[in-house]
Scaffold this motif. Structure first.
Motif, PDB file in Angstrom:
ATOM      1  N   VAL A  32       0.745  10.742   7.663  1.00  0.00           N
ATOM      2  CA  VAL A  32       1.982   9.969   7.652  1.00  0.00           C
ATOM      3  C   VAL A  32       1.462   8.716   8.259  1.00  0.00           C
ATOM      4  O   VAL A  32       0.807   8.243   9.167  1.00  0.00           O
ATOM      5  CB  VAL A  32       3.066  10.421   8.854  1.00  0.00           C
ATOM      6  CG1 VAL A  32       4.213   9.471   8.939  1.00  0.00           C
ATOM      7  CG2 VAL A  32       3.495  12.012   8.527  1.00  0.00           C
ATOM      8  N   ASN A  33       1.737   7.695   7.281  1.00  0.00           N
ATOM      9  CA  ASN A  33       1.483   6.394   7.311  1.00  0.00           C
ATOM     10  C   ASN A  33       2.557   5.617   8.417  1.00  0.00           C
ATOM     11  O   ASN A  33       2.329   4.979   9.304  1.00  0.00           O
ATOM     12  CB  ASN A  33       1.503   5.505   6.167  1.00  0.00           C
ATOM     13  CG  ASN A  33       0.179   5.618   5.287  1.00  0.00           C
ATOM     14  OD1 ASN A  33      -0.770   6.084   5.867  1.00  0.00           O
ATOM     15  ND2 ASN A  33       0.303   5.796   3.883  1.00  0.00           N
ATOM     16  N   SER A  34       3.969   5.653   7.755  1.00  0.00           N
ATOM     17  CA  SER A  34       4.957   5.150   8.539  1.00  0.00           C
ATOM     18  C   SER A  34       6.268   6.217   8.527  1.00  0.00           C
ATOM     19  O   SER A  34       6.161   7.034   7.528  1.00  0.00           O
ATOM     20  CB  SER A  34       5.309   3.888   7.922  1.00  0.00           C
ATOM     21  OG  SER A  34       5.608   4.010   6.580  1.00  0.00           O
ATOM     22  N   THR A  35       7.235   5.856   9.199  1.00  0.00           N
ATOM     23  CA  THR A  35       8.117   6.774   9.434  1.00  0.00           C
ATOM     24  C   THR A  35       9.541   5.916   8.972  1.00  0.00           C
ATOM     25  O   THR A  35      10.769   6.650   8.819  1.00  0.00           O
ATOM     26  CB  THR A  35       8.546   7.371  10.850  1.00  0.00           C
ATOM     27  OG1 THR A  35       8.582   6.417  11.653  1.00  0.00           O
ATOM     28  CG2 THR A  35       7.613   8.328  11.005  1.00  0.00           C
ATOM     29  N   SER A  39       6.377   7.235   4.676  1.00  0.00           N
ATOM     30  CA  SER A  39       5.292   6.973   3.765  1.00  0.00           C
ATOM     31  C   SER A  39       4.186   7.940   3.885  1.00  0.00           C
ATOM     32  O   SER A  39       3.654   7.966   5.448  1.00  0.00           O
ATOM     33  CB  SER A  39       4.923   5.755   3.604  1.00  0.00           C
ATOM     34  OG  SER A  39       3.628   5.391   2.869  1.00  0.00           O
ATOM     35  N   ILE A  40       3.586   8.666   3.188  1.00  0.00           N
ATOM     36  CA  ILE A  40       2.426   9.788   3.272  1.00  0.00           C
ATOM     37  C   ILE A  40       1.321   9.531   2.390  1.00  0.00           C
ATOM     38  O   ILE A  40       1.396   9.651   1.320  1.00  0.00           O
ATOM     39  CB  ILE A  40       2.861  11.048   3.365  1.00  0.00           C
ATOM     40  CG1 ILE A  40       4.062  11.554   4.462  1.00  0.00           C
ATOM     41  CG2 ILE A  40       1.855  12.066   3.537  1.00  0.00           C
ATOM     42  CD1 ILE A  40       4.623  12.935   4.320  1.00  0.00           C
ATOM     43  N   TRP A  41       0.247   9.375   2.972  1.00  0.00           N
ATOM     44  CA  TRP A  41      -0.952   9.041   2.281  1.00  0.00           C
ATOM     45  C   TRP A  41      -1.847  10.402   2.109  1.00  0.00           C
ATOM     46  O   TRP A  41      -1.732  11.256   2.939  1.00  0.00           O
ATOM     47  CB  TRP A  41      -1.941   8.237   2.987  1.00  0.00           C
ATOM     48  CG  TRP A  41      -3.361   7.813   2.396  1.00  0.00           C
ATOM     49  CD1 TRP A  41      -3.726   7.013   1.579  1.00  0.00           C
ATOM     50  CD2 TRP A  41      -4.748   8.724   2.493  1.00  0.00           C
ATOM     51  NE1 TRP A  41      -4.943   6.906   1.059  1.00  0.00           N
ATOM     52  CE2 TRP A  41      -5.556   8.066   1.772  1.00  0.00           C
ATOM     53  CE3 TRP A  41      -4.902   9.715   3.545  1.00  0.00           C
ATOM     54  CZ2 TRP A  41      -7.004   8.597   1.610  1.00  0.00           C
ATOM     55  CZ3 TRP A  41      -6.227  10.243   3.288  1.00  0.00           C
ATOM     56  CH2 TRP A  41      -7.179   9.544   2.421  1.00  0.00           C
ATOM     57  N   ILE A  42      -2.026  10.488   0.722  1.00  0.00           N
ATOM     58  CA  ILE A  42      -2.589  11.918   0.597  1.00  0.00           C
ATOM     59  C   ILE A  42      -4.391  11.900   0.267  1.00  0.00           C
ATOM     60  O   ILE A  42      -4.859  12.522   0.680  1.00  0.00           O
ATOM     61  CB  ILE A  42      -1.984  12.568  -0.807  1.00  0.00           C
ATOM     62  CG1 ILE A  42      -0.435  12.778  -0.280  1.00  0.00           C
ATOM     63  CG2 ILE A  42      -2.669  13.831  -1.280  1.00  0.00           C
ATOM     64  CD1 ILE A  42       0.383  13.526  -1.347  1.00  0.00           C
ATOM     65  N   VAL A  49       2.547   8.235  -0.997  1.00  0.00           N
ATOM     66  CA  VAL A  49       3.698   8.786  -1.434  1.00  0.00           C
ATOM     67  C   VAL A  49       5.201   8.003  -0.514  1.00  0.00           C
ATOM     68  O   VAL A  49       5.045   8.417   0.617  1.00  0.00           O
ATOM     69  CB  VAL A  49       3.657  10.446  -1.517  1.00  0.00           C
ATOM     70  CG1 VAL A  49       5.160  10.757  -2.187  1.00  0.00           C
ATOM     71  CG2 VAL A  49       2.319  10.581  -2.496  1.00  0.00           C
ATOM     72  N   SER A  50       5.957   7.833  -1.343  1.00  0.00           N
ATOM     73  CA  SER A  50       7.190   7.124  -0.563  1.00  0.00           C
ATOM     74  C   SER A  50       8.292   8.261  -0.535  1.00  0.00           C
ATOM     75  O   SER A  50       8.123   9.410  -1.120  1.00  0.00           O
ATOM     76  CB  SER A  50       7.880   5.854  -1.231  1.00  0.00           C
ATOM     77  OG  SER A  50       8.440   6.413  -2.502  1.00  0.00           O
ATOM     78  N   GLU A  51       9.127   7.895   0.413  1.00  0.00           N
ATOM     79  CA  GLU A  51      10.126   8.904   0.642  1.00  0.00           C
ATOM     80  C   GLU A  51      10.981   9.416  -0.561  1.00  0.00           C
ATOM     81  O   GLU A  51      11.788  10.119  -0.449  1.00  0.00           O
ATOM     82  CB  GLU A  51      11.134   8.588   1.725  1.00  0.00           C
ATOM     83  CG  GLU A  51      11.864   7.149   1.675  1.00  0.00           C
ATOM     84  CD  GLU A  51      12.566   6.672   2.756  1.00  0.00           C
ATOM     85  OE1 GLU A  51      12.668   7.327   4.050  1.00  0.00           O
ATOM     86  OE2 GLU A  51      13.267   5.555   2.654  1.00  0.00           O
ATOM     87  N   ALA A 105       9.835  18.146  16.786  1.00  0.00           N
ATOM     88  CA  ALA A 105       9.745  16.393  16.805  1.00  0.00           C
ATOM     89  C   ALA A 105       9.727  16.234  15.439  1.00  0.00           C
ATOM     90  O   ALA A 105       9.024  16.648  14.669  1.00  0.00           O
ATOM     91  CB  ALA A 105       8.693  16.332  17.637  1.00  0.00           C
ATOM     92  N   PRO A 106      10.321  15.102  15.288  1.00  0.00           N
ATOM     93  CA  PRO A 106      10.261  14.313  13.899  1.00  0.00           C
ATOM     94  C   PRO A 106       8.787  13.774  13.920  1.00  0.00           C
ATOM     95  O   PRO A 106       8.026  13.740  14.823  1.00  0.00           O
ATOM     96  CB  PRO A 106      11.267  13.002  13.913  1.00  0.00           C
ATOM     97  CG  PRO A 106      11.576  13.111  15.440  1.00  0.00           C
ATOM     98  CD  PRO A 106      11.226  14.248  16.222  1.00  0.00           C
TER      99      PRO A 106
END
Length: 130
Positions: A32-35, A39-42, A49-51, A105-106
């Motif tokens: 997870v890059n940011s919430t 955004s998640i880096w693979i 990858v964006s939401e 937890a989120p």
């Protein structure tokens, strides 16, 4: 001997499926890059990858539930003393302890996550933390 024949048959079915690897579901891992926004880096081959392309399960989204528990008289161990039985019972009748419990937890930046890549890589289902 039957196990070997069954294994060969299964391998043959898998190899004859046709199509490209991208046509099928894969398990992938990311960070997870940011919430906000999510955004998640693979990998280096695939930018973050964006939401818009992510679907979250309840475990990944986070879950907090509200609970209510009846309160009864007694000492810290829960045992009632003879002196306390009637006085504390009268005071605590109808009292309820309320609160929230965080079941999941989120996601937070830096969390490692497990996902399924579906729809030829156009969608990712975030299953939860890895």
């Amino acid at each position: 001997m039957t196990e070997h024949v069954a294994g060969d048959k299964l391998l043959g079915m898998i190899n004859s499926r046709g199509g490209k690897d991208a046509d099928y579901t894969d398990e992938v891992f990311g960070t997870v890059n940011s919430t906000d926004p999510l955004s998640i880096w693979i990998s280096q081959d695939l930018p973050s990858v964006s939401e818009d392309f992510l679907e979250l399960t309840t475990e990944a989204r986070g879950l907090t539930i509200e609970v209510e528990l009846p309160v009864s008289g007694g000492d810290a161990s829960g045992d009632k003393t003879d002196d306390d039985k009637t006085e504390k019972d009268d005071e605590s009748k109808g009292q309820v302890a309320k609160g929230n419990i965080e079941v999941f937890a989120p996601l937070a930046p830096g969390d490692k996550v497990r996902m399924l890549r579906v729809k030829q890589g156009q969608r990712f289902i975030v299953l939860g933390r890895a």
